[in-house]
Design an enzyme around this catalytic site. Structure first.
Site, PDB file in Angstrom:
ATOM      1  N   MET A  74      24.142  19.885   5.846  1.00 43.04           N
ATOM      2  CA  MET A  74      23.858  21.286   5.524  1.00 43.04           C
ATOM      3  C   MET A  74      23.040  21.342   4.230  1.00 43.04           C
ATOM      4  SD  MET A  74      27.051  23.494   6.912  1.00 43.04           S
ATOM      5  CE  MET A  74      28.153  23.234   5.557  1.00 43.04           C
ATOM      6  N   GLY A  75      22.372  20.242   3.907  1.00 42.88           N
ATOM      7  CA  GLY A  75      21.541  20.207   2.704  1.00 42.88           C
ATOM      8  C   GLY A  75      22.373  20.003   1.460  1.00 42.88           C
ATOM      9  N   GLY A 106      26.371  10.773  -1.252  1.00 43.79           N
ATOM     10  CA  GLY A 106      27.117  10.563  -0.001  1.00 43.79           C
ATOM     11  C   GLY A 106      26.175  10.652   1.184  1.00 43.79           C
ATOM     12  N   HIS A 107      25.336  11.702   1.206  1.00 44.18           N
ATOM     13  CA  HIS A 107      24.355  11.832   2.286  1.00 44.18           C
ATOM     14  C   HIS A 107      23.375  10.660   2.262  1.00 44.18           C
ATOM     15  CE1 HIS A 107      25.243  16.286   1.561  1.00 44.18           C
ATOM     16  NE2 HIS A 107      25.603  16.093   2.810  1.00 44.18           N
ATOM     17  N   GLY A 124      30.421  11.333   7.502  1.00 47.47           N
ATOM     18  CA  GLY A 124      31.179  10.792   6.380  1.00 47.47           C
ATOM     19  C   GLY A 124      32.689  10.865   6.596  1.00 47.47           C
ATOM     20  N   GLN A 125      33.379   9.870   6.086  1.00 49.68           N
ATOM     21  CA  GLN A 125      34.846   9.817   6.171  1.00 49.68           C
ATOM     22  C   GLN A 125      35.496  10.918   5.329  1.00 49.68           C
ATOM     23  OE1 GLN A 125      37.023   8.177   7.984  1.00 49.68           O
ATOM     24  NE2 GLN A 125      38.849   8.743   6.796  1.00 49.68           N
ATOM     25  N   LYS A 126      34.756  11.480   4.354  1.00 49.61           N
ATOM     26  CA  LYS A 126      35.359  12.526   3.519  1.00 49.61           C
ATOM     27  C   LYS A 126      35.842  13.686   4.394  1.00 49.61           C
ATOM     28  CE  LYS A 126      33.563  15.793   1.422  1.00 49.61           C
ATOM     29  NZ  LYS A 126      34.008  17.161   1.200  1.00 49.61           N
ATOM     30  N   ASP A 127      35.039  14.017   5.412  1.00 49.16           N
ATOM     31  CA  ASP A 127      35.446  15.064   6.356  1.00 49.16           C
ATOM     32  C   ASP A 127      36.105  14.380   7.543  1.00 49.16           C
ATOM     33  OD1 ASP A 127      34.266  17.550   5.099  1.00 49.16           O
ATOM     34  OD2 ASP A 127      32.523  16.247   5.155  1.00 49.16           O
ATOM     35  N   GLN A 140      36.834  16.337  10.746  1.00 48.69           N
ATOM     36  CA  GLN A 140      35.565  16.667  11.416  1.00 48.69           C
ATOM     37  C   GLN A 140      35.074  15.474  12.248  1.00 48.69           C
ATOM     38  OE1 GLN A 140      32.072  18.925   9.699  1.00 48.69           O
ATOM     39  NE2 GLN A 140      31.404  16.875   9.165  1.00 48.69           N
TER      40      GLN A 140
HETATM   41  O1  PAF Z   1      29.516  18.066   7.406  1.00 44.94           O
HETATM   42  C1  PAF Z   1      28.608  18.916   7.438  1.00 44.94           C
HETATM   43  O2  PAF Z   1      27.749  18.991   6.553  1.00 44.94           O
HETATM   44  C2  PAF Z   1      28.553  19.895   8.606  1.00 44.94           C
HETATM   45  O3  PAF Z   1      29.827  20.235   9.026  1.00 44.94           O
HETATM   46  C3  PAF Z   1      27.702  19.392   9.787  1.00 44.94           C
HETATM   47  C4  PAF Z   1      28.288  18.142  10.408  1.00 44.94           C
HETATM   48  C5  PAF Z   1      26.280  19.109   9.311  1.00 44.94           C
HETATM   49  C6  PAF Z   1      27.635  20.468  10.872  1.00 44.94           C
HETATM   50  O4  PAF Z   1      27.063  21.651  10.396  1.00 44.94           O
END
Ligand code: PAF
Length: 283
Positions: free
Chosen positions: A30-31, A36-37, A148-151, A154
């Site tokens: 999500m920018g 981490g990204h 990422g494992q942080k989420d 998810q």
């Molecule tokens: O983890 C995120 O940044 C968001 O939940 C994702 C996976 C990009 C979906 O919008």
């Protein structure tokens, strides 16, 4: 790096790569990119030929009263960071591209979405995540999806969706990247004032205390949770949840006799933070 906003441009570029038999890794974001990204992008380049990064602040995963409007947006900075990390394609779709008028489909994963984040943020949150991730997968058709494992929840929910819908992509879950004091990197950390930033380490302190109790031989869940809670107290941070769950089913765990996920969420100031660790019992 090629930067595109339309699905047509994205597909045209990706078709060319596919013709050359190159594999594609997708890093959905999500920018507000952080290290981490960037570690996900680096991993994508390691295990696939082409790294595609998407940036879309997905409105459907934010609940009423959450930070959709305030969510940090800086496309220029993100583009520079993505290019510096050797991203091949940066996909920044408009809301119209992702949700054209008449859009009416939701993907909903039952069960796994109910505890932890689902309980706090409501079912709509994960419905928003799974629907947009499914769309991004169909738009990109990647070989690998990097998250990422942080989420943690998810990633587990998305893994379930991939399995249940027979999607051919492989999910690669990458380790949490942390600040020097242990705070998990998150785009939301930018909301923290300097006092709140000092308090925010409480989540990591809780995880660390639990981890050292378990490596010391403790398997009693209540004792481990008490140790973790006690470690948070000096920071004046009270968790929304601090839960021991099975990393596959997310069912509650009371005896840590196998790898167990300890997940925590807390609001620091007005910023909601989450973190987790997998506790491995002493053998
Ligand atoms: O983890 C995120 O940044 C968001 O939940 C994702 C996976 C990009 C979906 O919008």
């Amino acid at each position: 790096m090629k930067s595109v906003t339309s699905l047509m441009e994205l597909r045209t570029i990706l078709e060319r790569y596919r013709r050359d038999q190159l594999t594609v890794g997708l890093v959905p974001t999500m920018g507000a990119l952080h290290d981490g990204h960037l570690s996900l992008i680096a991993k994508a380049k390691e295990i696939a030929d082409i790294a595609v990064v998407s940036i879309f602040v997905n409105p459907t995963q934010f609940g009423a009263g959450e930070d959709f409007q305030a969510y940090p947006r800086d496309t220029q900075r993100d583009s520079q960071l993505a290019a510096g990390a050797n991203t091949d394609v940066l996909f920044i779709p408009t809301a119209q591209e992702v949700y054209p008028s008449g859009f009416a489909t939701t993907i909903s994963v039952a069960g796994l979405t109910e505890p932890l984040e689902g309980q706090q943020r409501g079912a709509a949150h994960f419905n928003g995540v799974t629907t947009v991730v499914a769309k991004l997968l169909n738009m990109t058709s990647p070989d690998v999806l990097l998250m990422g494992q942080k989420d943690a929840q998810q990633a587990i929910v998305v893994g379930r969706m991939i399995k249940d819908l027979d999607l051919t992509v492989r999910l690669e879950v990458c380790p949490t990247v942390r600040e020097l004091d242990g705070l998990a990197l998150s785009s939301r950390n930018t909301y923290l004032t300097s006092d709140e930033r000092s308090q925010a380490v409480a989540l990591y302190k809780a995880l660390q205390a639990a981890q050292s109790a378990v490596s010391g031989g403790e398997i009693d869940g209540v004792k481990v949770l008490t140790t973790a809670l006690t470690a948070m107290e000096p920071f004046g941070v009270v968790p929304e949840y601090l839960s021991l769950v099975c990393p596959q089913t997310l069912n509650a765990v009371s005896v840590i006799d196998r790898p167990t996920l300890l997940a925590v969420a807390a609001v620091v100031g007005s910023t909601r933070l989450i973190d987790n660790v997998t506790l491995i019992p002493r053998s």
